[in-house]
Design an enzyme around this catalytic site. Structure first.
Site, mmCIF file in Angstrom:
data_model
loop_
_atom_site.group_PDB
_atom_site.id
_atom_site.type_symbol
_atom_site.label_atom_id
_atom_site.label_comp_id
_atom_site.label_asym_id
_atom_site.label_seq_id
_atom_site.Cartn_x
_atom_site.Cartn_y
_atom_site.Cartn_z
ATOM 1 C CB CYS A 110 -19.435 20.642 -154.359
ATOM 2 S SG CYS A 110 -20.088 19.153 -155.141
ATOM 3 C CB CYS A 207 -21.101 14.894 -148.896
ATOM 4 S SG CYS A 207 -19.774 15.502 -149.966
#
EC number: 2.8.1.13
Length: 365
Positions: A110, A207
């Site tokens: 990410c 997440c």
């Protein structure tokens, strides 16, 4: 602050205390600060148990928190929707890696592909001089004119491991306002400013897997009953069966379902043969590893680098020798054998507090 030092800075706001304090400090220094949150995942299908809340980042609740903090400190705030890109660049990679018998690290991906690529590009579109984040890491410019990435001052919170892919161009446009602080200092600064997130808990889980049940997530993505096969030892003796290679990672002991006189651990996963390989603890030891996609914050001098390395985030750095190859791979030799070298995880090279570079573990030696 003199006008000539005033900068336009985009701050990546997760809705947590770290990025909120970073935003407040930059505003107080006189900069033109713009808050941005990334929407990367739709949480509509996930409901936390009644009275509880997932300890994750980037949810809609977190974005609301970030917006309120931005209003409180008086900075403009925007949300950028990167759901499609995040799916393609991070989630699909996460799923593919597990089904290849590897254990991925989506937080590094990410940072590499979304935060310091897409979001940094968005900051440039807004005319920003810098992108700031709440990472506990430090960035300094050396006498050589190059930027150097250092551990955060707080060893308990240091996040430099997740940032090893940063390039010189990215570091030149990145700020880490919390790099010299401890978590306790950050919370105190938040409380002193009355920030609503001063006591907010830290994000703990991936997440897009807020309940931390990655097996459920993988099966929702690809279906159940896939990759089932045999549990074998190093000699190929069949000791049992398993429900899917993606359920196992190197070093795992629980969930094997095998009665054996000595404790057995997962020492390898062969997705092609659909085999989970187990053995005693000593078979977890490796003298080194091979790594691919190796990148360097500062180009190494020579083909051999003496360093220390971390083979997972909470791993204590160990002395090693890195043999650099022209094809972007490397061979890493430990001074002493190390346990649980896990394909798919990141190996990060350090010299004292400085991050030299890193890569992705391909196999053990």
């Amino acid at each position: 602050m003199a006008e000539k030092h005033r900068q336009r800075i985009v701050i990546a706001m997760s809705g947590g205390v770290d990025s909120s304090v970073a935003a407040a400090l930059l505003k107080e220094e006189g900069h033109e600060v713009i808050g941005i949150s990334m929407q990367v995942w739709d949480y509509a299908n996930f409901a936390a148990p009644e009275g509880e809340k997932f300890d994750t980042c980037c949810s809609l609740d977190d974005i609301h928190d970030a917006r309120r903090v931005a209003e409180q400190i008086g900075i403009p705030f925007y949300v950028v929707n990167f759901e499609e890109e995040f799916r393609r660049l991070v989630i699909d990679d996460f799923v593919d890696e597990y089904f290849r018998g590897r254990t991925p690290n989506p937080c590094v991906r990410c940072n590499q592909r979304v935060k310091f690529e897409l979001l940094l590009h968005k900051a440039r579109e807004l005319g920003a001089d810098f992108l700031a984040t709440g990472h506990y890491a430090r960035r300094v410019r050396g006498e050589d004119g190059l930027y150097h990435l250092l551990r955060g001052l707080d060893p308990a919170k240091d996040q430099s491991y997740f940032l090893f892919t940063l390039t010189q161009d990215q570091l030149a446009r990145t700020l880490f306002p919390l790099g010299e602080m401890t978590k306790e200092q950050v919370r105190r600064l938040a409380a002193e400013r009355g920030l609503r997130v001063a006591e907010k808990g830290e994000s703990q889980e991936i997440c897009f897997v807020p309940d931390d049940d990655y097996v459920r997530f993988l099966e929702e993505e690809r279906g159940t009953g896939l990759m089932a096969g045999e549990i074998v030892d190093r000699k190929g003796n069949v000791l049992g069966r398993h429900g899917g290679t993606y359920r196992y990672t190197v070093g795992q002991r629980r969930g094997l379902g095998i009665a054996h006189p000595t404790p057995l651990y997962v020492v390898g996963v062969d997705a092609e043969r659909r085999q989970v390989i187990v053995g005693p603890a000593e078979e977890l030891l490796a003298t080194g590893l091979t790594a691919t996609e190796v990148t360097w914050v500062v180009p190494p001098q020579g083909q051999t680098v003496e360093a220390s390395c971390k083979i997972r985030y909470r791993h204590q750095p160990v002395p090693c020798t890195v043999a650099v190859r022209a094809d972007g791979s490397a061979e890493v030799r430990f001074r002493q054998p190390e346990k649980s070298v896990t394909p798919g995880q990141a190996v990060v090279f350090y010299r004292d507090d400085e991050v030299l570079g890193g890569g992705w573990i391909e196999g053990r030696l």
